[in-house]
Design an enzyme around this catalytic site. Sequence first.
Site, short mmCIF file in Angstrom:
data_model
loop_
_atom_site.label_atom_id
_atom_site.label_comp_id
_atom_site.label_asym_id
_atom_site.label_seq_id
_atom_site.Cartn_x
_atom_site.Cartn_y
_atom_site.Cartn_z
N GLU A 81 1.02 -1.29 -0.03
CA GLU A 81 0.00 -0.04 -0.16
C GLU A 81 0.86 1.33 -0.16
O GLU A 81 0.52 2.28 0.53
CB GLU A 81 -0.87 0.06 1.26
CG GLU A 81 -1.78 -0.99 1.35
CD GLU A 81 -2.85 -1.20 0.22
OE1 GLU A 81 -2.99 -0.63 -0.75
OE2 GLU A 81 -3.69 -2.38 0.56
N HIS A 109 -2.13 1.93 8.51
CA HIS A 109 -3.56 1.07 8.13
C HIS A 109 -3.54 -0.26 8.83
O HIS A 109 -2.61 -0.95 9.33
CB HIS A 109 -3.30 0.99 6.65
CG HIS A 109 -4.20 -0.11 5.98
ND1 HIS A 109 -5.38 -0.03 6.20
CD2 HIS A 109 -3.91 -1.34 5.67
CE1 HIS A 109 -6.00 -1.07 5.51
NE2 HIS A 109 -5.19 -1.97 5.22
N HIS A 122 -6.99 -3.35 10.03
CA HIS A 122 -8.10 -3.73 9.90
C HIS A 122 -9.06 -3.81 11.20
O HIS A 122 -9.28 -4.83 11.77
CB HIS A 122 -8.08 -5.03 9.03
CG HIS A 122 -7.16 -5.38 8.09
ND1 HIS A 122 -6.83 -6.45 7.60
CD2 HIS A 122 -6.94 -4.28 7.07
CE1 HIS A 122 -5.91 -6.23 6.31
NE2 HIS A 122 -6.31 -4.87 5.96
N GLU A 167 -16.07 11.67 23.37
CA GLU A 167 -14.70 12.31 23.09
C GLU A 167 -14.61 12.43 21.52
O GLU A 167 -13.83 13.06 20.98
CB GLU A 167 -13.61 11.05 23.38
CG GLU A 167 -13.45 10.86 24.93
CD GLU A 167 -12.54 11.72 25.55
OE1 GLU A 167 -11.35 11.51 25.34
OE2 GLU A 167 -12.95 12.91 25.75
N HIS A 201 -12.84 -3.25 4.23
CA HIS A 201 -11.37 -3.59 4.37
C HIS A 201 -10.80 -3.15 5.79
O HIS A 201 -10.15 -3.74 6.32
CB HIS A 201 -10.73 -3.06 3.29
CG HIS A 201 -9.38 -3.42 3.27
ND1 HIS A 201 -8.57 -3.65 1.96
CD2 HIS A 201 -8.23 -3.36 4.16
CE1 HIS A 201 -7.06 -3.88 2.20
NE2 HIS A 201 -7.07 -3.68 3.38
#
Length: 272
Positions: free
Chosen positions: A115, A138, A140, A168, A209
């Site tokens: 990525e 990144h 999941h 929050e 994803h």
Amino acid sequence: MNINEAPFLKELVQTCSNMYRLGWNERNGGNISMRLTVSEVEPYVDVTKTLRRIVLNFDASPLANSLFLVTGTGKYFKNVERNPVHNLGLIRVAEDGASIGILWGFSDGDGPTSELSAHFRSHIVRLSRDKEHRVVMHCHATNLLAMTYVHPLDDRAFTRSLWRASTECIVVFPEGVGVLPWILCGTDEIGRATARKMEDYRLCIWAQHGIFGAGNSLDEAFGLIETAEKAAEVCMKTLNVACLNTISDEQLRLLAESFKADYRKDFLSDAL
Ligand code: 2HA
Ligand code: ZN
């Protein structure tokens, strides 16, 4: 000096382990890139010595000569702590932005995350907003991922649901979250789409994803994701029950104004 003792390496390794234990980075899921300065790196690695070079399929020239510590393609977050030199790499973007040089790591001959386009393109956008920007992350995250199956994939609607799920949230991510539809991962197309969202947000959800987070430090990027993930967990827990209470738009506005958060005004309704 031994790079395994470098504060930036130790913190990134610890972050990978934390994320793995939270269940956000199964198998080879997820990736991190962190921008470093020459003065941070120099005590540990000769920044003029390139071990290997990898050609990029996109133009990274706005990041020319920048240094990044990056997780490797196909590598497991679970294993980073045990073997950093195998699972991580220190890379430098070439002067022309067409390739990267590996200065340390990726010892099995592999390269950086699949990525890299989403990471580098996001770094370019976030740096144009804030010179102190450093980290793209990144993962999941489970509840955010689950939520993309049951919630409209719209920035405003998704943001409102997260903001209402925990007090929050509007203070931590007052600009909201961006949401992308399903796009093939590992491509420059998803990299471009992610960077477009990063113009407005530091969090970008990839439907079915995971999520991308950006920040000035590992703590900031991680904190953004964990706050959104916690709110998503509350959303998922309250999805099929009759909710008696919520946080109203008026209360959200009060929160944002009390904490001087520069929030997306158009994400709250005008009706007071
Ligand atoms: O392979 O998470 O998106 C790591 C990923 C790809
Ligand atoms: Zn992923």
